[in-house]
Design a protein around this motif. Structure first.
Motif, PDB file in Angstrom:
ATOM      1  N   ILE A  75      47.072  42.303  40.453  1.00 48.31           N
ATOM      2  CA  ILE A  75      45.801  43.912  41.058  1.00 48.31           C
ATOM      3  C   ILE A  75      47.323  44.312  41.880  1.00 48.31           C
ATOM      4  O   ILE A  75      48.053  45.825  41.337  1.00 48.31           O
ATOM      5  N   GLN A  76      48.637  43.377  42.894  1.00 51.16           N
ATOM      6  CA  GLN A  76      49.133  44.010  43.243  1.00 51.16           C
ATOM      7  C   GLN A  76      50.564  44.465  42.275  1.00 51.16           C
ATOM      8  O   GLN A  76      51.301  45.179  42.796  1.00 51.16           O
ATOM      9  N   GLY A  77      51.241  43.512  41.566  1.00 50.30           N
ATOM     10  CA  GLY A  77      52.094  43.958  40.998  1.00 50.30           C
ATOM     11  C   GLY A  77      51.367  45.321  39.682  1.00 50.30           C
ATOM     12  O   GLY A  77      53.295  45.628  39.183  1.00 50.30           O
ATOM     13  N   ALA A  78      50.347  45.373  39.704  1.00 52.74           N
ATOM     14  CA  ALA A  78      49.809  47.019  38.582  1.00 52.74           C
ATOM     15  C   ALA A  78      49.672  47.670  39.498  1.00 52.74           C
ATOM     16  O   ALA A  78      49.284  49.133  38.878  1.00 52.74           O
ATOM     17  N   ARG A  79      50.551  48.432  40.685  1.00 51.12           N
ATOM     18  CA  ARG A  79      50.124  48.973  41.492  1.00 51.12           C
ATOM     19  C   ARG A  79      51.387  50.619  41.485  1.00 51.12           C
ATOM     20  O   ARG A  79      50.507  51.553  40.910  1.00 51.12           O
ATOM     21  N   GLY A  80      52.693  50.016  41.240  1.00 50.48           N
ATOM     22  CA  GLY A  80      53.326  50.772  40.422  1.00 50.48           C
ATOM     23  C   GLY A  80      52.893  51.781  39.055  1.00 50.48           C
ATOM     24  O   GLY A  80      52.772  52.566  38.936  1.00 50.48           O
ATOM     25  N   SER A  81      52.291  50.689  37.749  1.00 48.47           N
ATOM     26  CA  SER A  81      51.734  51.479  36.825  1.00 48.47           C
ATOM     27  C   SER A  81      50.421  52.308  36.816  1.00 48.47           C
ATOM     28  O   SER A  81      50.716  53.449  36.112  1.00 48.47           O
ATOM     29  N   LEU A  82      49.317  51.998  38.269  1.00 48.65           N
ATOM     30  CA  LEU A  82      48.564  52.323  37.790  1.00 48.65           C
ATOM     31  C   LEU A  82      49.285  54.268  38.437  1.00 48.65           C
ATOM     32  O   LEU A  82      48.264  55.190  38.094  1.00 48.65           O
ATOM     33  N   LEU A  83      49.696  53.929  39.937  1.00 50.91           N
ATOM     34  CA  LEU A  83      50.920  55.631  39.534  1.00 50.91           C
ATOM     35  C   LEU A  83      50.703  56.046  38.341  1.00 50.91           C
ATOM     36  O   LEU A  83      51.630  57.534  38.378  1.00 50.91           O
ATOM     37  N   ALA A  84      52.015  55.459  37.749  1.00 45.44           N
ATOM     38  CA  ALA A  84      52.300  56.449  36.443  1.00 45.44           C
ATOM     39  C   ALA A  84      51.008  56.694  36.167  1.00 45.44           C
ATOM     40  O   ALA A  84      51.075  57.383  34.144  1.00 45.44           O
ATOM     41  N   GLY A  85      49.757  56.827  35.756  1.00 46.06           N
ATOM     42  CA  GLY A  85      48.765  57.088  35.363  1.00 46.06           C
ATOM     43  C   GLY A  85      48.223  55.447  34.042  1.00 46.06           C
ATOM     44  O   GLY A  85      47.337  55.511  32.870  1.00 46.06           O
ATOM     45  N   GLN A  86      48.797  54.565  33.807  1.00 43.33           N
ATOM     46  CA  GLN A  86      47.953  53.203  33.163  1.00 43.33           C
ATOM     47  C   GLN A  86      47.164  52.546  34.048  1.00 43.33           C
ATOM     48  O   GLN A  86      47.820  51.602  34.996  1.00 43.33           O
ATOM     49  N   TRP A  87      45.998  52.477  33.786  1.00 42.15           N
ATOM     50  CA  TRP A  87      44.798  52.271  34.299  1.00 42.15           C
ATOM     51  C   TRP A  87      44.490  50.492  33.970  1.00 42.15           C
ATOM     52  O   TRP A  87      44.194  50.074  34.998  1.00 42.15           O
ATOM     53  N   TRP A  88      44.944  50.145  33.252  1.00 43.36           N
ATOM     54  CA  TRP A  88      44.420  49.116  32.196  1.00 43.36           C
ATOM     55  C   TRP A  88      44.528  47.877  33.162  1.00 43.36           C
ATOM     56  O   TRP A  88      44.391  46.546  33.323  1.00 43.36           O
ATOM     57  N   PRO A  89      46.324  47.528  33.853  1.00 39.08           N
ATOM     58  CA  PRO A  89      46.909  46.213  34.253  1.00 39.08           C
ATOM     59  C   PRO A  89      45.847  46.346  35.680  1.00 39.08           C
ATOM     60  O   PRO A  89      45.978  45.003  36.089  1.00 39.08           O
ATOM     61  N   THR A  90      45.109  47.263  36.295  1.00 39.78           N
ATOM     62  CA  THR A  90      44.528  47.480  37.576  1.00 39.78           C
ATOM     63  C   THR A  90      43.098  46.666  36.918  1.00 39.78           C
ATOM     64  O   THR A  90      42.144  46.290  37.632  1.00 39.78           O
ATOM     65  N   LEU A  91      42.696  48.103  35.934  1.00 33.19           N
ATOM     66  CA  LEU A  91      40.846  47.689  35.474  1.00 33.19           C
ATOM     67  C   LEU A  91      40.672  46.772  35.683  1.00 33.19           C
ATOM     68  O   LEU A  91      39.777  45.812  36.068  1.00 33.19           O
ATOM     69  N   PHE A  92      41.331  46.214  34.458  1.00 32.41           N
ATOM     70  CA  PHE A  92      41.010  44.052  33.680  1.00 32.41           C
ATOM     71  C   PHE A  92      40.831  43.154  35.315  1.00 32.41           C
ATOM     72  O   PHE A  92      39.836  42.114  34.827  1.00 32.41           O
ATOM     73  N   PRO A  93      41.640  43.011  35.583  1.00 31.62           N
ATOM     74  CA  PRO A  93      41.420  42.127  36.764  1.00 31.62           C
ATOM     75  C   PRO A  93      41.080  42.363  38.006  1.00 31.62           C
ATOM     76  O   PRO A  93      40.119  41.371  38.533  1.00 31.62           O
ATOM     77  N   GLY A  94      40.655  44.169  37.976  1.00 36.96           N
ATOM     78  CA  GLY A  94      39.484  44.169  38.828  1.00 36.96           C
ATOM     79  C   GLY A  94      38.075  43.953  38.931  1.00 36.96           C
ATOM     80  O   GLY A  94      37.347  42.974  39.196  1.00 36.96           O
ATOM     81  N   LEU A  95      37.649  44.455  37.285  1.00 39.53           N
ATOM     82  CA  LEU A  95      36.637  43.190  36.625  1.00 39.53           C
ATOM     83  C   LEU A  95      36.060  42.435  36.682  1.00 39.53           C
ATOM     84  O   LEU A  95      34.842  41.871  37.292  1.00 39.53           O
ATOM     85  N   PHE A  96      37.497  41.351  36.356  1.00 33.78           N
ATOM     86  CA  PHE A  96      37.315  39.546  36.583  1.00 33.78           C
ATOM     87  C   PHE A  96      37.152  39.147  37.966  1.00 33.78           C
ATOM     88  O   PHE A  96      36.517  38.648  38.246  1.00 33.78           O
ATOM     89  N   LEU A  97      37.605  40.324  38.869  1.00 36.97           N
ATOM     90  CA  LEU A  97      36.875  39.713  40.293  1.00 36.97           C
ATOM     91  C   LEU A  97      35.776  40.580  40.595  1.00 36.97           C
ATOM     92  O   LEU A  97      34.597  39.389  41.489  1.00 36.97           O
ATOM     93  N   ILE A  98      35.203  41.745  39.976  1.00 40.99           N
ATOM     94  CA  ILE A  98      33.674  42.188  40.236  1.00 40.99           C
ATOM     95  C   ILE A  98      32.583  41.503  39.808  1.00 40.99           C
ATOM     96  O   ILE A  98      31.397  40.836  39.788  1.00 40.99           O
ATOM     97  N   LEU A  99      33.120  40.778  38.601  1.00 46.12           N
ATOM     98  CA  LEU A  99      32.002  40.544  37.758  1.00 46.12           C
ATOM     99  C   LEU A  99      31.284  39.249  38.208  1.00 46.12           C
ATOM    100  O   LEU A  99      30.197  39.312  38.592  1.00 46.12           O
TER     101      LEU A  99
END
Lengths: 328, 295, 219
Positions: free
Chosen positions: B245-269
């Motif tokens: 999630i940390q590594g995906a911070r940069g791309s999230l700002l650029a509109g790429q949601w998947w590197p943040t979303l999937f690790p997040g789901l893996f944490l939540i589920l």
């Protein structure tokens, strides 16, 4: 009794299904009536099914229980009524419960006054703080609960006072049928007498009372009629005067139970009651009974006041075995 | 209403009070399935799938989810599904080991305090109160800061900050059990203090401690993720849900949601699934649950 | 002799449950202590069984003043007194099978080897059938559980028995059966008995002498 019964129970059976397909027949074919102004005492030892019978009447059985038969309270069958009806119209309003362990029945963090006032607010039309307070105090007085103790919490009360607090709660809704489940357990004799006399007063006021107890002295003091339960069956249903006085109980078990009292011969009934999950096909008391014969291999029908092949006769001294006894 | 077949007599048996059970069963089943999938995934995928999670493919960087990469790729073209599974593996390992360690510490301290009572109890519980007053994460950061980045400092940090609640639970249970007549009976029967604790008190609190341990696993996973996200936990090249999630911070700002979303789901589920299991367990060990026979 | 001399006890020093209690039980004697519910007689029973440290006064056991209570009492002293409580449900560790429940004092005092035989013997004494011994407390009735608790109290052959409302939860037949077990045990061993209760009829029938609570202690 010629009175119109308020509660009429017919062939009530309760069975629990256990994991592994085991079945436990806790109550079998119980039939009895309770009329207004009458007290029926249901007596028997712990584990004989009497508390389960009470839970069945209140619709408080666990999910693994199955029931059969009927229990009519007026026009309502308590066994088929849905939870909504039982919760809104029956418990508290048509049946008042005097519980077995009042300490567990009361919320530990609230005072007795707040318990009673809440019940008053729920069950009666009393509105307004002052009126509710007054109604609560009247309810406490009816149960002889001292007003000075109303602001205490349940753990600050002795067993006797907690019992009276619970009785006060049961009386709030002015239910026509009172159901007392071991109301005298753990109380000393004076307090038992007072609790019982108090309940008797409510019977004389026209309530019907079904009292479940193992305390024979309490039963003798209060009951009009006595039902003796053994291994899930009612084995004797008799007038209290005849049962406790002369000519005495007719079922050998009832007789043994009375004889075990310290004021009588203080001798126990030999042996242990059978397992409810493994009841014999015939008379469940036969293995402990000194009158048992081959006839007892069949289930005794309930005739007159007793379910026994060889009841102690009311007048003659010895039962004579007749061929009829051996029919199934 | 059900009617079951009875041999010789007519009674029609009726069921009672079955309404509430079905949702319980459903929740339990979904939770079990999710936990099973999670555990199987982290156990089986790495040895079975001979793919390198570190394989960099700059030509395929930051691709959205598609057939080739179901979860997409990250900013250096690594397959996110694989990274997530490996990340979950590390996070789960840290979570389970830390939760177990914390439970052992907490149970020992809580049981000792409860069983000894008096001055020892007061001293220990004041210590617990003091430590609890420091925010967990702050204390955790303080501990990891003393070591080089790696898995073990994180485990130690999580374990040392999470045993406090277990100690409280266990002590309270022991205190309530200690005043029961059956403990009196054991004392009267000649049982030593040690025997009373080990044979009568501890077994009585173990279900509660076990429940606390299970509930602590997601807690510990989140704690690990938080440390890693802050850059204080695992080294950035080790895939854990936090580092992902940390590594995906940069791309999230650029509109790429998947590197943040999937690790997040893996944490939540898994967190929800474990909580669901724990809920069912709590229901089972509830001391107020009456026996099925109502004796 | 089991003696309580000027015992004051309670759970809060500022408000003791009872003060200045005097009570003597001679060897082989059965004493009934009769009191209303909530008067503190259960606390007195716990003091007499060395399970609760009194705030003042002393307990004298066979002429020796008791120096410590609960774990601080020497094991030999503790185990010379068998205790039976009012509520078998609370007095039985819910996880133990009845056979382990009865064997517990034997194992705690290092008599593991002879435990199995002794449990069988005790179960027979209190009238428990072998199939009941494999069950846990929630699978048996109050009466059956109390039989097991009495067997546990008798396991170490105590010279004193303290019964705190032993039969309050039980039906007449089980009451008579358990009292008979206690009396048979006392007849064969000469043990003394302190039976605390509220049932005058029962205690007068059961005990050699019955003392009212007011004659023993001041509230």
């Amino acid at each position: 009794m010629t009175l119109v019964p308020l509660l009429s129970v017919r062939d009530l059976s309760v069975r629990f299904l256990l994991p592994g397909g085991r079945r436990v027949d806790v109550v079998s074919d119980a039939s009895f009536d309770v009329a207004p102004g009458e007290c029926l005492a249901l007596i028997g030892e712990s584990g004989c099914g009497k508390s389960v019978l009470a839970s069945a009447l209140l619709g408080l059985l666990p999910a693994n229980a199955r029931t059969a038969g009927h229990a009519h309270l007026g026009d309502l069958d308590l066994l088929t009524a849905d939870e909504r009806t039982l919760a809104r119209a029956v418990r508290g309003r048509r049946i008042g419960l005097v519980p077995q362990s009042p300490a567990a029945h009361l919320t530990p963090v609230r005072t007795i006054r707040s318990h009673i006032e809440e019940t008053v607010a729920r069950l009666t039309g009393v509105r307004g703080r002052a009126a509710r307070r007054k109604a609560a105090e009247q309810a406490s007085l009816r149960a002889e609960f001292p007003l000075g103790h109303l602001d205490r919490h349940p753990h600050e009360l002795s067993g006797g006072l907690a019992q009276r607090a619970a009785t006060a709660l049961a009386l709030v809704g002015d239910a026509p049928l009172l159901l007392a489940d071991e109301p005298t357990t753990g109380l000393d004799r004076d307090l038992v007498d007072r609790t019982v006399d108090e309940l008797r007063r409510h019977v004389d006021d026209g309530h019907a009372l079904l009292m479940i107890t193992h305390d024979l002295a309490a039963a003798e003091r209060i009951a009009d009629r006595v039902a003796v339960m053994y291994a899930g069956r009612i084995v004797e249903l008799a007038d209290a005067d005849a049962f406790f006085g002369s000519p005495g109980p007719r079922h050998p078990y009832s007789r043994g139970l009375l004889e075990a009292l310290p004021e009588r011969s203080f001798t126990p009934v030999p042996g242990l009651p059978p397992e409810l999950g493994n009841l014999p096909a015939g008379c469940a008391f036969a293995p402990r009974c000194d009158r048992a014969t081959d006839a007892c291999a069949a289930l005794p029908p309930f005739e007159n006041t007793v379910a026994c092949h060889h009841p102690v006769p009311a007048d003659t001294s010895h039962a004579i075995r007749t061929p009829e006894d051996t029919r199934a | 209403m059900t009617t079951d077949v009875d041999t010789d007599r007519k009674p029609a048996w009726r069921a009672h009070g079955t309404a509430r059970r079905s949702t319980h069963v459903l929740r339990l089943r979904v939770s079990c399935a999710l936990v099973a999938v999670t555990v199987l995934a982290v156990l089986l995928v790495p040895p079975l799938v001979q793919l390198d999670q570190q394989a960099v493919d700059l030509a395929a960087k930051l691709q959205p989810p598609g057939w080739a990469h179901p979860f997409g790729t990250d900013d250096v073209g690594r397959d996110l599904l694989l990274r997530c599974v490996y990340g979950l593996r590390v996070s789960l390992l840290v979570g389970v080991v830390a939760a177990l360690t914390a439970t052992v510490i907490g149970t020992a301290v809580g049981a000792a305090a409860g069983a000894l009572g008096g001055r020892a109890d007061r001293l220990v519980m004041r210590l617990v109160d003091t430590l609890s007053s420091v925010p967990h994460l702050l204390l955790g950061i303080f501990i990891v800061a003393m070591f080089r980045p790696g898995v073990w400092p994180v485990v130690i940090s999580v374990a040392l900050t999470h045993w406090l609640s277990t100690a409280r639970i266990v002590r309270a249970e022991v205190l309530s059990l200690r005043s029961r007549p059956f403990v009196d009976a054991a004392v009267s029967g000649g049982a030593s203090r040690w025997r009373v604790t080990v044979r009568h008190l501890l077994p009585g609190v173990l279900p509660q401690a076990g429940l606390a341990a299970v509930l602590m696993v997601p807690h510990a996973m989140w704690h690990e993720s938080a440390l890693s996200f802050l850059g204080l936990g695992l080294p950035t090249h080790t895939a854990s849900l936090g580092t992902l999630i940390q590594g995906a911070r940069g791309s999230l700002l650029a509109g790429q949601w998947w590197p943040t979303l999937f690790p997040g789901l893996f944490l939540i589920l898994p967190t929800l699934a474990i909580a669901g299991l724990a809920g069912a367990w709590r229901e089972r060990i509830n001391p107020r649950r009456r026996s099925e026979l109502m004796l | 002799m089991l003696e309580l001399r000027a015992v004051t006890a309670g759970y809060d020093r500022r408000a003791p449950v009872f003060r200045d209690a005097h009570l003597t039980v001679a060897p082989g004697e059965a004493v009934g202590l009769l009191g209303p519910s909530g008067c503190g007689k259960s606390t007195l029973a716990r003091v007499a069984a060395l399970l609760h440290r009194p705030d003042a006064g002393e307990v004298v056991l066979d002429g020796m003043p008791v120096r410590g209570f609960r774990h601080r009492a020497p094991r030999e002293q503790r185990t010379t007194i068998g205790v039976v409580f009012q509520q078998p449900r609370l007095a039985a560790d819910p996880r133990l099978r009845l056979t382990d429940l009865i064997a517990e004092p034997l194992r705690a005092t290092g008599r593991r080897a002879s435990a199995a035989d002794r449990v069988a013997e005790l179960a027979d004494t209190v009238g428990l059938t072998p199939d009941l011994l494999g069950r846990r407390p929630h699978e048996v009735s109050d009466g059956q559980l109390q039989r097991a608790c009495l067997a546990r109290a008798l396991a170490l052959k105590p010279r004193w028995l303290v019964c705190d409302e032993m039969t309050a939860m039980l039906d007449a037949s089980t009451t008579a059966a358990l009292v008979r077990v206690v009396e048979d045990y006392r007849a064969s061993t000469g043990a003394g008995l302190l039976s605390v209760g509220h049932d005058r009829t029962l205690l007068t029938r059961w005990c050699d002498r019955t003392v009212p609570w007011e004659a023993v202690a001041a509230g």
